[in-house]
Design a protein around this motif. Structure first.
Motif, PDB file in Angstrom:
ATOM      1  N   LYS A   4       0.822  -1.216   0.000  1.00  0.00           N
ATOM      2  CA  LYS A   4       0.000   0.000   0.000  1.00  0.00           C
ATOM      3  C   LYS A   4       0.851   1.259   0.000  1.00  0.00           C
ATOM      4  O   LYS A   4       0.410   2.312  -0.428  1.00  0.00           O
ATOM      5  N   GLN A   5       2.098   1.133   0.466  1.00  0.00           N
ATOM      6  CA  GLN A   5       2.891   2.342   0.712  1.00  0.00           C
ATOM      7  C   GLN A   5       3.868   2.687  -0.405  1.00  0.00           C
ATOM      8  O   GLN A   5       4.106   3.858  -0.665  1.00  0.00           O
ATOM      9  N   TYR A   6       4.413   1.678  -1.070  1.00  0.00           N
ATOM     10  CA  TYR A   6       5.511   1.937  -2.004  1.00  0.00           C
ATOM     11  C   TYR A   6       5.176   1.529  -3.443  1.00  0.00           C
ATOM     12  O   TYR A   6       4.258   0.737  -3.691  1.00  0.00           O
ATOM     13  N   PHE A   7       5.965   2.047  -4.361  1.00  0.00           N
ATOM     14  CA  PHE A   7       5.903   1.599  -5.754  1.00  0.00           C
ATOM     15  C   PHE A   7       7.291   1.721  -6.366  1.00  0.00           C
ATOM     16  O   PHE A   7       8.164   2.423  -5.836  1.00  0.00           O
ATOM     17  N   VAL A   8       7.474   1.001  -7.470  1.00  0.00           N
ATOM     18  CA  VAL A   8       8.728   1.109  -8.221  1.00  0.00           C
ATOM     19  C   VAL A   8       8.415   1.499  -9.661  1.00  0.00           C
ATOM     20  O   VAL A   8       7.365   1.149 -10.195  1.00  0.00           O
ATOM     21  N   VAL A   9       9.336   2.219 -10.274  1.00  0.00           N
ATOM     22  CA  VAL A   9       9.201   2.602 -11.679  1.00  0.00           C
ATOM     23  C   VAL A   9       9.790   1.493 -12.538  1.00  0.00           C
ATOM     24  O   VAL A   9      10.897   1.006 -12.262  1.00  0.00           O
ATOM     25  N   VAL A  21      10.847   0.288 -19.927  1.00  0.00           N
ATOM     26  CA  VAL A  21      10.139  -0.283 -21.079  1.00  0.00           C
ATOM     27  C   VAL A  21      10.464  -1.778 -21.203  1.00  0.00           C
ATOM     28  O   VAL A  21      11.578  -2.201 -20.929  1.00  0.00           O
ATOM     29  N   ASN A  22       9.446  -2.558 -21.561  1.00  0.00           N
ATOM     30  CA  ASN A  22       9.566  -4.007 -21.771  1.00  0.00           C
ATOM     31  C   ASN A  22      10.019  -4.763 -20.523  1.00  0.00           C
ATOM     32  O   ASN A  22      10.613  -5.839 -20.627  1.00  0.00           O
ATOM     33  N   PHE A  23       9.740  -4.225 -19.357  1.00  0.00           N
ATOM     34  CA  PHE A  23      10.152  -4.904 -18.119  1.00  0.00           C
ATOM     35  C   PHE A  23       9.308  -6.170 -17.919  1.00  0.00           C
ATOM     36  O   PHE A  23       8.078  -6.116 -17.925  1.00  0.00           O
ATOM     37  N   ASN A  24       9.971  -7.284 -17.747  1.00  0.00           N
ATOM     38  CA  ASN A  24       9.200  -8.520 -17.491  1.00  0.00           C
ATOM     39  C   ASN A  24       9.871  -9.407 -16.436  1.00  0.00           C
ATOM     40  O   ASN A  24       9.616 -10.610 -16.386  1.00  0.00           O
ATOM     41  N   ASP A  25      10.719  -8.818 -15.606  1.00  0.00           N
ATOM     42  CA  ASP A  25      11.383  -9.568 -14.537  1.00  0.00           C
ATOM     43  C   ASP A  25      10.438  -9.613 -13.326  1.00  0.00           C
ATOM     44  O   ASP A  25      10.661  -8.931 -12.322  1.00  0.00           O
ATOM     45  N   HIS A  26       9.397 -10.400 -13.438  1.00  0.00           N
ATOM     46  CA  HIS A  26       8.391 -10.442 -12.380  1.00  0.00           C
ATOM     47  C   HIS A  26       8.961 -11.030 -11.089  1.00  0.00           C
ATOM     48  O   HIS A  26       8.466 -10.731  -9.997  1.00  0.00           O
ATOM     49  N   ALA A  27      10.003 -11.853 -11.201  1.00  0.00           N
ATOM     50  CA  ALA A  27      10.620 -12.426  -9.998  1.00  0.00           C
ATOM     51  C   ALA A  27      11.258 -11.333  -9.142  1.00  0.00           C
ATOM     52  O   ALA A  27      11.211 -11.384  -7.912  1.00  0.00           O
ATOM     53  N   ARG A  28      11.828 -10.343  -9.800  1.00  0.00           N
ATOM     54  CA  ARG A  28      12.450  -9.220  -9.076  1.00  0.00           C
ATOM     55  C   ARG A  28      11.379  -8.437  -8.308  1.00  0.00           C
ATOM     56  O   ARG A  28      11.583  -8.047  -7.156  1.00  0.00           O
ATOM     57  N   LEU A  29      10.243  -8.226  -8.961  1.00  0.00           N
ATOM     58  CA  LEU A  29       9.132  -7.542  -8.283  1.00  0.00           C
ATOM     59  C   LEU A  29       8.670  -8.358  -7.079  1.00  0.00           C
ATOM     60  O   LEU A  29       8.365  -7.815  -6.019  1.00  0.00           O
ATOM     61  N   ASN A  30       8.613  -9.653  -7.272  1.00  0.00           N
ATOM     62  CA  ASN A  30       8.197 -10.557  -6.191  1.00  0.00           C
ATOM     63  C   ASN A  30       9.124 -10.408  -4.983  1.00  0.00           C
ATOM     64  O   ASN A  30       8.661 -10.322  -3.839  1.00  0.00           O
ATOM     65  N   GLU A  31      10.430 -10.348  -5.266  1.00  0.00           N
ATOM     66  CA  GLU A  31      11.413 -10.190  -4.178  1.00  0.00           C
ATOM     67  C   GLU A  31      11.172  -8.893  -3.410  1.00  0.00           C
ATOM     68  O   GLU A  31      11.198  -8.866  -2.176  1.00  0.00           O
ATOM     69  N   LEU A  32      10.935  -7.812  -4.156  1.00  0.00           N
ATOM     70  CA  LEU A  32      10.715  -6.518  -3.496  1.00  0.00           C
ATOM     71  C   LEU A  32       9.437  -6.531  -2.663  1.00  0.00           C
ATOM     72  O   LEU A  32       9.392  -5.960  -1.571  1.00  0.00           O
ATOM     73  N   ARG A  33       8.416  -7.188  -3.179  1.00  0.00           N
ATOM     74  CA  ARG A  33       7.160  -7.253  -2.422  1.00  0.00           C
ATOM     75  C   ARG A  33       7.331  -8.077  -1.149  1.00  0.00           C
ATOM     76  O   ARG A  33       6.786  -7.725  -0.104  1.00  0.00           O
ATOM     77  N   LEU A  34       8.091  -9.156  -1.265  1.00  0.00           N
ATOM     78  CA  LEU A  34       8.348  -9.963  -0.061  1.00  0.00           C
ATOM     79  C   LEU A  34       9.128  -9.160   0.972  1.00  0.00           C
ATOM     80  O   LEU A  34       8.927  -9.309   2.179  1.00  0.00           O
ATOM     81  N   GLU A  35      10.008  -8.266   0.483  1.00  0.00           N
ATOM     82  CA  GLU A  35      10.849  -7.490   1.399  1.00  0.00           C
ATOM     83  C   GLU A  35      10.108  -6.305   2.022  1.00  0.00           C
ATOM     84  O   GLU A  35      10.285  -6.016   3.205  1.00  0.00           O
ATOM     85  N   PHE A  36       9.267  -5.635   1.232  1.00  0.00           N
ATOM     86  CA  PHE A  36       8.706  -4.371   1.716  1.00  0.00           C
ATOM     87  C   PHE A  36       7.196  -4.396   1.971  1.00  0.00           C
ATOM     88  O   PHE A  36       6.653  -3.405   2.444  1.00  0.00           O
ATOM     89  N   ASP A  37       6.514  -5.462   1.617  1.00  0.00           N
ATOM     90  CA  ASP A  37       5.072  -5.512   1.854  1.00  0.00           C
ATOM     91  C   ASP A  37       4.777  -6.635   2.848  1.00  0.00           C
ATOM     92  O   ASP A  37       4.809  -7.819   2.487  1.00  0.00           O
ATOM     93  N   TYR A  59       2.170  -9.267   1.785  1.00  0.00           N
ATOM     94  CA  TYR A  59       2.301  -9.958   0.503  1.00  0.00           C
ATOM     95  C   TYR A  59       2.492 -11.462   0.692  1.00  0.00           C
ATOM     96  O   TYR A  59       3.295 -11.891   1.519  1.00  0.00           O
ATOM     97  N   VAL A  60       1.738 -12.215  -0.091  1.00  0.00           N
ATOM     98  CA  VAL A  60       1.880 -13.671  -0.081  1.00  0.00           C
ATOM     99  C   VAL A  60       2.489 -14.074  -1.409  1.00  0.00           C
ATOM    100  O   VAL A  60       1.964 -13.736  -2.472  1.00  0.00           O
ATOM    101  N   ASP A  61       3.601 -14.782  -1.362  1.00  0.00           N
ATOM    102  CA  ASP A  61       4.324 -15.173  -2.573  1.00  0.00           C
ATOM    103  C   ASP A  61       3.500 -16.192  -3.370  1.00  0.00           C
ATOM    104  O   ASP A  61       3.319 -17.325  -2.918  1.00  0.00           O
ATOM    105  N   PRO A  62       3.008 -15.834  -4.548  1.00  0.00           N
ATOM    106  CA  PRO A  62       2.207 -16.783  -5.331  1.00  0.00           C
ATOM    107  C   PRO A  62       3.024 -17.972  -5.811  1.00  0.00           C
ATOM    108  O   PRO A  62       2.506 -19.080  -5.945  1.00  0.00           O
TER     109      PRO A  62
END
Lengths: 284, 103
Positions: free
Chosen positions: B43-48, B51-67, B70-73
């Motif tokens: 709810k608090q943070y976002f990342v920019v 273009v063509n970003f598709n490293d969803h695993a990296r996003l997953n890592e950040l969500r696990l760290e800062f949210d 967050y439940v890791d799908p």
């Protein structure tokens, strides 16, 4: 609604990649859940010379005379070039399926040609012109006409460098038929296209438009638009804030003049919300 | 997050969901001019996203760290796909080995 008008000059182009369902997804074809994706716009478009097919007429002849003729229609939009003075690396990267490499050396942003790419990504393209209304109620009012190519590919071509001459870049556009409009909503009997498909359509608006796509993560109910909308009305199919969820027209719950859009429900992770707003060129 | 510890790739939302502060860098640590794409990190943070970003695993890592919510799908999928070995089977193998060595 404007029905008679004079188009008066190309204003801008708006581009978004589309996903496998034909929904626009901004500058990434496979955006992550919980992401907000803005269509890209370019203001420095110098020309876009599309043309339609010429068709063929086959005469019936025999003996010493004509017996009639048959016309094979072909109004399809042929491949055409867009000429732009501005070299926009985001546009180049998105249509060429490459990255902007700014991590090798942060002083530079590197993009390049991608000749081994087997298939170009599919895009949605809108070319917007100014228009002046000729309708009685709005006669003389300056508005905008949007030429929409709902499914096309675009090839980035570097301009040729010449001595003391600007060298604009070229985008080679190849439109194809689409069963859905630029927001992923299927064409139907209200349009009347044969087989509910077309390669181009146009519509008019009082203000410029912009498109934002929000991919639901199943929790968030808000996202932000790129520009500030001109209205807070969210009525489905009648307002300047036009939204489709997974290809079905769906009303927002609310939108503020600052550009904070609120969904009526968080939905399921992966739901694609495409919001088209009218704006007045003020960034949110 | 303290001002001194601010992560340069994290932007912040206001409570109403509007953008409070844009991050200095995109998710890859690169500079950006315009935010074409961003992803929520709770709810608090976002990342920019570039273009063509598709490293969803990296996003997953950040969500696990800062949210914290967050439940890791991916973890859910792995759990469902790989059943844990049952204790009786494990014991029976060990017992047969020990019996063989005794012989």
């Amino acid at each position: 609604m404007t029905t008679k008008f004079v188009p008066v000059g190309l204003f801008r182009m708006t581009v978004a990649l589309t996903n496998s369902n034909g929904y626009p997804t901004g500058v990434t074809a496979t955006p992550a859940a919980g992401s907000t994706n803005q269509a890209l716009y370019i203001k420095t478009v110098q020309g876009a010379g599309w043309s339609q097919g010429e068709g063929k007429t086959e005469p019936f002849t025999g003996g010493d005379g004509q017996y009639g003729q048959y016309r094979f229609p072909d109004s399809s939009i042929k491949p055409f070039n867009i000429r732009t003075q501005q070299h926009d690396k985001t546009l180049q990267a998105m249509v060429s399926a490459i990255n902007i490499n700014s991590t090798r050396n942060t002083r530079y942003s590197r993009t390049g040609n991608n000749p081994r790419l087997p298939a170009l990504p599919t895009c949605m393209l809108i070319l917007t012109s100014h228009l002046q209304s000729q309708d009685a109620a709005t006669s003389g009012q300056n508005q905008y006409e949007h030429f929409v190519f709902p499914a096309c590919t675009m090839e980035w071509q570097y301009g040729t460098a010449e001595y003391q001459t600007a060298h604009p870049s070229i985008l080679r556009v190849t439109p194809t038929l689409s069963a859905k409009d630029h927001m992923g909503v299927a064409f139907g009997s209200a349009d009347g296209y044969q087989d509910n498909m077309t390669d181009m359509f146009d519509f008019q608006s009082v203000y410029p438009i912009h498109i934002t796509t929000f991919i639901s993560d199943g929790a968030a109910t808000t996202f932000n638009t790129f520009y500030k909308p001109i209205s807070t009305v969210v009525t489905v199919a009648t307002s300047a804030n036009d939204m489709a969820k997974n290809g079905t027209l769906t009303a927002l719950s609310a939108i503020t003049l600052a550009g904070l859009a609120t969904l009526s429900a968080a939905g399921t992770s992966g739901d694609v919300h495409v919001l088209q707003i009218e704006h007045n060129e003020v960034a949110a | 997050m303290d001002e001194e510890q601010k992560n340069p790739i994290l932007g912040e939302y206001n409570e109403d969901g509007s953008i409070k502060e844009k991050p200095a860098l995109d998710i890859n640590g690169g500079a950006y001019e315009v935010i074409h794409s961003l992803a929520r990190i709770g709810k608090q943070y976002f990342v920019v996203l570039p273009v063509n970003f598709n490293d969803h695993a990296r996003l997953n890592e950040l969500r696990l760290e800062f949210d914290p919510d967050y439940v890791d799908p991916d973890a859910k999928v792995e759990e469902a796909a790989t059943p844990a070995p049952t204790v009786p089977e494990f014991r029976s193998r060990r017992s047969s080995t020990s019996e063989a060595s005794e012989e």
